[in-house]
Scaffold this motif. Sequence first.
Motif, PDB file in Angstrom:
ATOM      1  N   GLN A 363      -9.777 -28.954  -9.929  1.00 14.67           N
ATOM      2  CA  GLN A 363     -11.179 -28.895 -10.356  1.00 14.67           C
ATOM      3  C   GLN A 363     -11.898 -27.922  -9.417  1.00 14.67           C
ATOM      4  O   GLN A 363     -12.874 -28.271  -8.749  1.00 14.67           O
ATOM      5  N   CYS A 364     -11.414 -26.689  -9.400  1.00 15.08           N
ATOM      6  CA  CYS A 364     -11.840 -25.769  -8.356  1.00 15.08           C
ATOM      7  C   CYS A 364     -11.553 -24.325  -8.752  1.00 15.08           C
ATOM      8  O   CYS A 364     -10.945 -24.055  -9.785  1.00 15.08           O
ATOM      9  N   ILE A 365     -12.003 -23.426  -7.894  1.00 13.36           N
ATOM     10  CA  ILE A 365     -11.666 -22.010  -7.998  1.00 13.36           C
ATOM     11  C   ILE A 365     -10.750 -21.680  -6.829  1.00 13.36           C
ATOM     12  O   ILE A 365     -11.065 -21.951  -5.669  1.00 13.36           O
ATOM     13  N   ARG A 366      -9.596 -21.084  -7.145  1.00 17.25           N
ATOM     14  CA  ARG A 366      -8.645 -20.692  -6.115  1.00 17.25           C
ATOM     15  C   ARG A 366      -8.796 -19.194  -5.831  1.00 17.25           C
ATOM     16  O   ARG A 366      -9.188 -18.413  -6.711  1.00 17.25           O
ATOM     17  N   PHE A 367      -8.460 -18.815  -4.617  1.00 14.98           N
ATOM     18  CA  PHE A 367      -8.603 -17.434  -4.162  1.00 14.98           C
ATOM     19  C   PHE A 367      -7.235 -16.917  -3.742  1.00 14.98           C
ATOM     20  O   PHE A 367      -6.505 -17.591  -3.002  1.00 14.98           O
ATOM     21  N   ILE A 368      -6.880 -15.721  -4.206  1.00 20.14           N
ATOM     22  CA  ILE A 368      -5.613 -15.090  -3.836  1.00 20.14           C
ATOM     23  C   ILE A 368      -5.931 -13.747  -3.174  1.00 20.14           C
ATOM     24  O   ILE A 368      -6.501 -12.857  -3.803  1.00 20.14           O
ATOM     25  N   LYS A 369      -5.557 -13.616  -1.916  1.00 21.22           N
ATOM     26  CA  LYS A 369      -5.874 -12.410  -1.154  1.00 21.22           C
ATOM     27  C   LYS A 369      -4.936 -11.280  -1.557  1.00 21.22           C
ATOM     28  O   LYS A 369      -3.715 -11.437  -1.569  1.00 21.22           O
ATOM     29  N   ALA A 370      -5.520 -10.140  -1.894  1.00 17.69           N
ATOM     30  CA  ALA A 370      -4.730  -8.988  -2.322  1.00 17.69           C
ATOM     31  C   ALA A 370      -3.759  -8.555  -1.228  1.00 17.69           C
ATOM     32  O   ALA A 370      -4.100  -8.524  -0.048  1.00 17.69           O
ATOM     33  N   GLY A 371      -2.546  -8.232  -1.640  1.00 12.62           N
ATOM     34  CA  GLY A 371      -1.554  -7.717  -0.705  1.00 12.62           C
ATOM     35  C   GLY A 371      -0.707  -8.782  -0.052  1.00 12.62           C
ATOM     36  O   GLY A 371       0.520  -8.747  -0.121  1.00 12.62           O
ATOM     37  N   THR A 372      -1.351  -9.790   0.570  1.00 10.75           N
ATOM     38  CA  THR A 372      -0.583 -10.873   1.189  1.00 10.75           C
ATOM     39  C   THR A 372      -0.242 -11.956   0.169  1.00 10.75           C
ATOM     40  O   THR A 372       0.721 -12.692   0.348  1.00 10.75           O
ATOM     41  N   TRP A 373      -1.089 -12.080  -0.857  1.00 10.31           N
ATOM     42  CA  TRP A 373      -0.957 -13.069  -1.928  1.00 10.31           C
ATOM     43  C   TRP A 373      -1.070 -14.507  -1.424  1.00 10.31           C
ATOM     44  O   TRP A 373      -0.614 -15.436  -2.086  1.00 10.31           O
ATOM     45  N   ASP A 374      -1.672 -14.679  -0.258  1.00 15.84           N
ATOM     46  CA  ASP A 374      -1.921 -16.033   0.234  1.00 15.84           C
ATOM     47  C   ASP A 374      -2.967 -16.712  -0.642  1.00 15.84           C
ATOM     48  O   ASP A 374      -3.964 -16.086  -1.041  1.00 15.84           O
TER      49      ASP A 374
END
Length: 426
Positions: A363-374
């Motif tokens: 029930q949220c928004i997830r964040f994926i960092k470009a390049g590292t894909w963390d």
Amino acid sequence: MKQLRYAWLALTTLIVWGGCNKEEGFQHDPSAPVVVDKFTPATGGAGTEVLIYGKNFNNDTSGVKVTVNGVPAFVAGVVGDRILITIPPKAGTGKIEVKVNGHGGASTQDFQYQSSYIVSTFAGSGVAAFSDGKGAEAAFNFGNRCGIDIDDNGNLYVAEAENRRIRKIAPDGTVTTLAGSGNWAYTEGKGDKAEFFLPLDIAVSSSGTIYTTDPAAWTLRKITPDGTTSLIGWFEAWGIGIDKRNETVYITQCANPGAVYRINPDGSGDKIISGLSYPSDVAVDSKGNLYVVVHGNHVIRQFKHTTWEPGVTIGLTGQAGLVNGPAASAKFDSPWGIAIDRNDNLFIAGNGTWDGSPTNTNQCIRFIKAGTWDVSTYTGGSTAGYADGAGSAALFSAPTGVTVAKDGTVFVLDRKNNRIRKVITE
């Protein structure tokens, strides 16, 4: 931070009891370097108290200046070889530097700054209904896993399935109806002369043209800024994304097996990726690479531009959950919508279950960092509900659409709450 306060009080008390002759050993020597040995804690947001350990400080705080990533911090006190500071807002990640009467030294380690994301309600009363108006005066009835996008002028566009309309939200929160009568039908036209079966996802090109999918009508449609709709082609189109460099449109066919199509200028489509398990949405980065939400497998997949060869897979295939971390071990739970910012970071709208289930863990928004894909949780959590606030204190109920403005502001289509939420950094 109470532990730091207690440690600080104990430290100052010991020094006072030790007498004035000990204080003389803590005088600043202008001929010697200022040294920052370490600090604790190593991470935190604005207002975090940090204790700095080092050498050649000065008990007179008027001559002591501390910056975090170049941003001035509040110096609460100096006792000998220790300085207590408060992390300033929007400091960012970087070195802690101490200057004593102009002579400085910096840490070898970066302080890891954690931004605070503040969620507010931008538009919508929370009641499933239909009305235009400003902010909470407006009413939405999404009823399905709808999408949202934003143009370069800050206008939001919302596909509203249950009300069978396309809504526009101005930067001040004023909601108007761009196209659609509310009737369950298929008709091209201007404004309320147009009719939809199930407007589901939406995307805006750099030139201001609006595209919307209507999988119940098997159509991909175009809408001009004045609200005039026209048919592009007959497709079972669900999700939609645009390459902002050349305005190429991509759509997903949310089936099993499902596919991704590239739309040609003549309205035909080329199937460029196939064999996916319910691909629900697609986004395009600054290099033309595609990122597809593979809803059925709980992952996000990258496909390389022009060759469409598979790249990174973000998330554990076939395993649902709310787990942050590296791409290979992170988990999503029926992800649905996707957006991409100007730095190619990805934002994923979590709960794409058909009924917006409150038991879904995302029930949220997830964040994926470009390049590292963390993968991290941007805002919200595992609990369904409605609450404005910071970070995990904010509650959403089946967020399915997400978009990012050019200034970094994030907007979320909060399906079961029938609201549009706004997320700003601090």
